[in-house]
Scaffold this motif. Structure first.
Motif, short mmCIF file in Angstrom:
data_model
loop_
_atom_site.label_atom_id
_atom_site.label_comp_id
_atom_site.label_asym_id
_atom_site.label_seq_id
_atom_site.Cartn_x
_atom_site.Cartn_y
_atom_site.Cartn_z
N LYS A 86 5.13 86.35 40.53
CA LYS A 86 5.40 86.33 41.97
C LYS A 86 5.26 84.93 42.55
CE LYS A 86 4.21 91.14 43.09
NZ LYS A 86 3.36 92.03 43.91
N ALA A 87 4.23 84.22 42.13
CA ALA A 87 3.98 82.88 42.68
C ALA A 87 5.08 81.90 42.31
CB ALA A 87 2.62 82.37 42.19
N VAL A 88 5.44 81.86 41.04
CA VAL A 88 6.45 80.91 40.58
C VAL A 88 7.83 81.28 41.13
CG1 VAL A 88 7.63 79.94 38.57
CG2 VAL A 88 5.16 80.35 38.50
N GLY A 90 8.56 83.01 43.92
CA GLY A 90 8.61 82.72 45.35
C GLY A 90 8.76 81.24 45.63
N PHE A 91 8.05 80.42 44.86
CA PHE A 91 8.10 78.97 45.07
C PHE A 91 9.44 78.39 44.66
CE2 PHE A 91 7.42 74.61 43.51
CZ PHE A 91 6.90 74.03 44.65
N MET A 92 9.93 78.77 43.49
CA MET A 92 11.18 78.19 42.99
C MET A 92 12.39 78.66 43.78
SD MET A 92 10.34 76.05 40.68
CE MET A 92 11.99 75.68 40.05
N ASN A 93 12.29 79.82 44.42
CA ASN A 93 13.42 80.31 45.23
C ASN A 93 13.39 79.79 46.66
OD1 ASN A 93 14.48 81.76 43.10
ND2 ASN A 93 13.52 83.69 43.70
N ASN A 94 12.35 79.03 47.00
CA ASN A 94 12.21 78.46 48.33
C ASN A 94 12.76 77.03 48.32
OD1 ASN A 94 11.46 77.56 50.85
ND2 ASN A 94 9.32 78.19 50.68
N ASN A 95 13.85 76.82 49.02
CA ASN A 95 14.46 75.49 49.04
C ASN A 95 13.69 74.48 49.87
OD1 ASN A 95 16.67 76.23 47.41
ND2 ASN A 95 17.75 77.09 49.18
N ASN A 96 12.77 74.97 50.70
CA ASN A 96 12.00 74.07 51.55
C ASN A 96 10.53 74.51 51.63
OD1 ASN A 96 11.49 71.95 53.37
ND2 ASN A 96 11.93 73.24 55.14
N PRO A 97 9.81 74.43 50.51
CA PRO A 97 8.40 74.82 50.52
C PRO A 97 7.57 73.89 51.40
CG PRO A 97 8.95 73.73 48.47
CD PRO A 97 10.25 73.94 49.20
N LYS A 98 6.51 74.41 51.98
CA LYS A 98 5.66 73.63 52.86
C LYS A 98 4.68 72.74 52.11
CE LYS A 98 7.54 75.45 56.47
NZ LYS A 98 8.51 74.65 57.27
N LYS A 99 4.43 73.06 50.86
CA LYS A 99 3.51 72.28 50.03
C LYS A 99 3.83 72.55 48.56
CE LYS A 99 -0.74 73.73 49.36
NZ LYS A 99 -0.59 74.13 47.93
N PRO A 100 3.31 71.74 47.65
CA PRO A 100 3.50 72.01 46.23
C PRO A 100 2.83 73.33 45.84
CG PRO A 100 2.75 69.76 46.58
CD PRO A 100 2.59 70.48 47.88
N LEU A 101 3.27 73.92 44.75
CA LEU A 101 2.62 75.11 44.22
C LEU A 101 1.40 74.67 43.42
CD1 LEU A 101 2.54 78.17 43.66
CD2 LEU A 101 3.99 77.74 41.66
N VAL A 102 0.24 75.23 43.74
CA VAL A 102 -1.01 74.90 43.04
C VAL A 102 -1.61 76.17 42.47
CG1 VAL A 102 -3.28 73.83 43.19
CG2 VAL A 102 -1.41 72.97 44.62
N LEU A 103 -1.65 76.26 41.15
CA LEU A 103 -2.22 77.40 40.46
C LEU A 103 -3.47 76.96 39.71
CD1 LEU A 103 1.05 78.86 38.85
CD2 LEU A 103 -0.04 79.59 40.99
N SER A 104 -4.54 77.72 39.84
CA SER A 104 -5.78 77.43 39.13
C SER A 104 -6.07 78.61 38.20
CB SER A 104 -6.93 77.22 40.12
OG SER A 104 -8.06 76.67 39.48
N LEU A 105 -5.92 78.37 36.88
CA LEU A 105 -6.06 79.42 35.89
C LEU A 105 -7.46 79.38 35.29
CD1 LEU A 105 -2.65 78.96 34.02
CD2 LEU A 105 -3.09 79.92 36.29
N HIS A 106 -8.13 80.53 35.32
CA HIS A 106 -9.53 80.59 34.89
C HIS A 106 -9.77 81.67 33.85
CE1 HIS A 106 -10.98 77.93 38.19
NE2 HIS A 106 -9.90 78.42 38.79
N GLY A 107 -10.64 81.37 32.90
CA GLY A 107 -10.99 82.35 31.88
C GLY A 107 -11.50 81.66 30.63
N TRP A 108 -12.06 82.46 29.75
CA TRP A 108 -12.58 81.92 28.50
C TRP A 108 -11.46 81.39 27.62
CZ3 TRP A 108 -17.00 85.54 26.31
CH2 TRP A 108 -18.16 85.30 27.05
N THR A 109 -11.85 80.60 26.64
CA THR A 109 -10.90 80.02 25.72
C THR A 109 -10.15 81.11 24.95
OG1 THR A 109 -10.66 78.49 23.86
CG2 THR A 109 -12.63 79.85 23.87
N GLY A 110 -8.88 80.85 24.67
CA GLY A 110 -8.10 81.78 23.86
C GLY A 110 -7.52 82.96 24.61
#
Length: 335
Positions: A86-88, A90-110
Motif C-alpha cells: 500500500k505504501a509503495v 500510493g507513493f509511486m502513483n502520486n505524481n506530486n508527493p508532499k515528501k519522500p517516502l520513508v519506511l522504517s523496517l524493524h525486526g530480528w535478523t533473517g
C-alpha cells in the motif's frame, strides 16, 4: 535489435573508431553521416535503451509484480507485506508527493527486511538492486568511526543531494540503522521533510528505507504472547504491535533512532514490523532457495535444513532465532 539498428551501431563504431575514419573516403563518410542523422531523427531515444538513465524506460513501478513477489517470496510477514504494498503503490502513483517516502523496517535478523528492500527495487528499477539509482549505506562499513561524525554528515548530505539531482526517483537504503549515530541520522532530516525544494532540488520523489533490529524484541514478545493465547498468526494486526514498536524504538538509548528528529517530527511514514519466523516459514525459505537454484523441490531436504536451526522457546521450538538467514549456507552443506 533489427537489422537497421545493427547497421546504425556499426556506423557509430566506424565513426567513433578514431583511426578507422582515415581509411573511409569523404563520400562514404558523408553518406554514413546522412544515414546516421536520418536514423536518429526516426529514433531519437534509441541511446536510452542501451544505457541506464532516469527515464521511464528504466524506472517504472510494477504493482502487480510487487504484489506477486510479496505473496510468493516473503514468508510469514502478512503485516509487512500489506503495509509495503500500500505504501509503495500510493507513493509511486502520486505524481506530486508532499515528501519522500520513508519506511522504517524493524525486526530480528533473517526475517526479510533486506529481502523486501530488494523486492521494492526490483519492481521499480529495471536493473533492480544493481541500478545506479539505488544506494545502500551500512553503518559499520560507511560510518565506522564516531570521532568522524561531522565528516560523515557532510559526505552523506553531499551524496544524497548529488544523486537526487541526478535522478529524482533515487532510493536510499540504510542498513543497521540502530547502530548509526543519532547526529548522523538527523543530518538526513532536511531531505525527508515537507520542503518543496532545498537549494533548488526537490527530494519529494525519493525513497528512504531504514533497516533496523531495534524494536525486534518488542515485536517478538507481542508475537509470542499472541501465540500463547492460541490465536492464528494471521489474526495479528498492525495495531497490536505498532504502539509498543514505536515506543521501543523511540525510547531505546541503544538505538540510533533514539530521540532523533526523524521520529520527533513524525517524518517516518510507516514503522513496519517483521515478525519472528516459525518452523513452517523456514521450510518455505528452503524450498524457495531450491527453486531459485533451479533444483527440483525436495520437502524432505527442506525439513532437514529447517530442523537444524535454533528455535525458541526451547520447550516448544516455535520461532527461529535467526529466521531464514542461514538457509543458503545450510543448503550448500547438503548439496
Amino acid at each position: 535489435m533489427n537489422s537497421r539498428q545493427h547497421q546504425t551501431l556499426l556506423l557509430l563504431l566506424l565513426v567513433c573508431g578514431g583511426g578507422a575514419i582515415e581509411i573511409i573516403s569523404t563520400g562514404i563518410a558523408v553518406g554514413m553521416a546522412a544515414a546516421l542523422t536520418g536514423f536518429l531523427a526516426s529514433y531519437p531515444n534509441i541511446f536510452y535503451y542501451f544505457h541506464e538513465c532516469c527515464r521511464a524506460e528504466w524506472i517504472s513501478f510494477n504493482k502487480t509484480g510487487l504484489q506477486a513477489d510479496l505473496e510468493s517470496q516473503l514468508f510469514g510477514q502478512h503485516i509487512a507485506s500489506r503495509i509495503i504494498l500500500k505504501a509503495v503503490t500510493g507513493f509511486m502513483n502520486n505524481n506530486n508527493p508532499k515528501k519522500p517516502l520513508v519506511l522504517s523496517l524493524h525486526g530480528w535478523t533473517g526475517t526479510g527486511k533486506n529481502f523486501v528492500s530488494q523486492l521494492i527495487a526490483d519492481n521499480i528499477y529495471k536493473k533492480g538492486m544493481d541500478s545506479s539509482f539505488v544506494h545502500i549505506f551500512t553503518s559499520e562499513l560507511h560510518f565506522p568511526h564516531a570521532s568522524q561524525i561531522e565528516t560523515y554528515k557532510t559526505q552523506l548530505q553531499h551524496w544524497i543531494r548529488g544523486n537526487v539531482t541526478n535522478c529524482a526517483h533515487s532510493m536510499f537504503i540504510f542498513d543497521e540503522m540502530d547502530k548509526m549515530h543519532p547526529g548522523l541520522i538527523d543530518s538526513i532530516k532536511p531531505f525527508v521533510d515537507y520542503y518543496e525544494k532545498l537549494d533548488g532540488v526537490s527530494y519529494r520523489k525519493a525513497i528512504f528505507i531504514f533497516l533496523s533490529n531495534a524494536g525486534g524484541e518488542s515485536i517478538t514478545h507481542t508475537t509470542l504472547d499472541f501465540w500463547k493465547t492460541g490465536k492464528d498468526r494471521e489474526e495479528l494486526a498492525l495495531k497490536d504491535v505498532e504502539m509498543s514498536l514505536s515506543l521501543a524504538v523511540f525510547n531505546n538509548k541503544n538505538s540510533g533512532l533514539w530521540h532523533t528528529s526523524l521520529i520527533d517530527k513524525n517524518l517516518v511514514d510507516f514503522f513496519v514490523p517483521f515478525l519472528p519466523l516459525e518452523y513452517r516459514h523456514v521450510v518455505q525459505c528452503a524450498m524457495a532457495e531450491m527453486e531459485a537454484r533451479g533444483l527440483p523441490p525436495n520437502p524432505d531436504l527442506a525439513n532437514q535444513v529447517a530442523s537444524e536451526l535454533t528455535y525458541f522457546p526451547k520447550s516448544d521450538r516455535v520461532f527461529s532465532v535467526k529466521g531464514c538467514k542461514t538457509i543458503e549456507s545450510k543448503l550448500d552443506y547438503y548439496l
